[in-house]
Write a protein that holds these residues in place. Sequence first.
Motif, short mmCIF file in Angstrom:
data_model
loop_
_atom_site.label_atom_id
_atom_site.label_comp_id
_atom_site.label_asym_id
_atom_site.label_seq_id
_atom_site.Cartn_x
_atom_site.Cartn_y
_atom_site.Cartn_z
N ARG A 119 11.64 20.53 6.35
CA ARG A 119 12.06 19.13 6.51
C ARG A 119 10.98 18.33 7.25
N PHE A 120 10.34 18.95 8.23
CA PHE A 120 9.25 18.30 8.96
C PHE A 120 8.09 17.98 8.02
N LYS A 121 7.74 18.94 7.15
CA LYS A 121 6.65 18.71 6.20
C LYS A 121 6.99 17.57 5.24
N VAL A 122 8.23 17.51 4.79
CA VAL A 122 8.66 16.42 3.90
C VAL A 122 8.53 15.08 4.62
N MET A 123 8.93 15.04 5.89
CA MET A 123 8.82 13.81 6.67
C MET A 123 7.37 13.36 6.78
N LYS A 124 6.45 14.28 7.07
CA LYS A 124 5.04 13.93 7.20
C LYS A 124 4.48 13.43 5.87
N LEU A 125 4.84 14.06 4.76
CA LEU A 125 4.35 13.63 3.45
C LEU A 125 4.88 12.24 3.10
N ARG A 126 6.14 11.97 3.44
CA ARG A 126 6.70 10.65 3.17
C ARG A 126 6.01 9.59 4.01
N LYS A 127 5.66 9.92 5.26
CA LYS A 127 4.94 8.97 6.12
C LYS A 127 3.55 8.67 5.54
N GLN A 128 2.87 9.71 5.04
CA GLN A 128 1.55 9.51 4.45
C GLN A 128 1.63 8.60 3.22
N ALA A 129 2.62 8.86 2.37
CA ALA A 129 2.79 8.05 1.17
C ALA A 129 3.10 6.61 1.53
N ARG A 130 3.98 6.41 2.52
CA ARG A 130 4.34 5.06 2.95
C ARG A 130 3.11 4.33 3.49
N PHE A 131 2.25 5.04 4.24
CA PHE A 131 1.03 4.44 4.79
C PHE A 131 0.11 3.97 3.66
N GLN A 132 -0.06 4.82 2.63
CA GLN A 132 -0.92 4.46 1.50
C GLN A 132 -0.37 3.23 0.75
N VAL A 133 0.92 3.18 0.55
CA VAL A 133 1.53 2.05 -0.16
C VAL A 133 1.33 0.77 0.64
N ARG A 134 1.56 0.82 1.94
CA ARG A 134 1.41 -0.37 2.78
C ARG A 134 -0.05 -0.82 2.85
N LYS A 135 -0.98 0.15 2.85
CA LYS A 135 -2.40 -0.18 2.90
C LYS A 135 -2.82 -0.92 1.63
N THR A 136 -2.41 -0.44 0.47
CA THR A 136 -2.76 -1.12 -0.78
C THR A 136 -2.05 -2.46 -0.89
N LEU A 137 -0.82 -2.55 -0.42
CA LEU A 137 -0.11 -3.84 -0.44
C LEU A 137 -0.81 -4.86 0.46
N ALA A 138 -1.29 -4.44 1.64
CA ALA A 138 -2.00 -5.33 2.53
C ALA A 138 -3.31 -5.79 1.89
N LYS A 139 -3.98 -4.89 1.17
CA LYS A 139 -5.24 -5.23 0.52
C LYS A 139 -4.99 -6.27 -0.58
N VAL A 140 -3.91 -6.11 -1.33
CA VAL A 140 -3.57 -7.07 -2.40
C VAL A 140 -3.21 -8.42 -1.80
N LYS A 141 -2.44 -8.40 -0.71
CA LYS A 141 -2.03 -9.65 -0.06
C LYS A 141 -3.22 -10.41 0.51
N SER A 142 -4.18 -9.68 1.09
CA SER A 142 -5.34 -10.34 1.70
C SER A 142 -6.28 -10.92 0.64
N SER A 143 -6.34 -10.29 -0.52
CA SER A 143 -7.21 -10.80 -1.58
C SER A 143 -6.58 -11.97 -2.33
N ALA A 144 -5.28 -12.16 -2.20
CA ALA A 144 -4.61 -13.25 -2.93
C ALA A 144 -4.71 -14.57 -2.24
#
Length: 144
Positions: A119-144
């Motif tokens: 369960r801990f490993k699943v939590m860490k993987l979900r956090k990593q995925a969420r970080f990547q999604v937010r990073k790309t969303l921030a990049k798209v927002k800043s370029s717009a």
Amino acid sequence: MGDAEISTSQWRLVEVGRVVLFGSGPYEGRLATIVEIIDHKRVLVDGPSNDAPVPRQSTPLSILSLTPQVIPKLPRAAGNGAVKALWEKEKVDAQYAESNWAKKRAQFHKRKALNDFERFKVMKLRKQARFQVRKTLAKVKSSA
């Protein structure tokens, strides 16, 4: 007068040929089909599945879940051979395995079986995925 639009309901009816899923008891999680309706609370079921067969028995509707699948033209009180032949012809096991319902049940049981470290490993993987999604969303927002 206006035209009346008549359509059938989307309710799952208790009918001969309806595929059911056991929710509790010794056959929990197994598939069967309704062969005969005894009364408003009990049905006769038979589950000729190769994976986990269910013997012909009288079962209360309270422990069954009605699936959307129906075996068409199953005669009332059909014998084991006829039920098995129609079960295999309609590929009930394969249809159920492909359904979203079966996939969600499998995911639920898989998650339920995880230990603390998994369960801990699943939590860490979900956090990593969420970080990547937010990073790309921030990049798209800043370029717009």
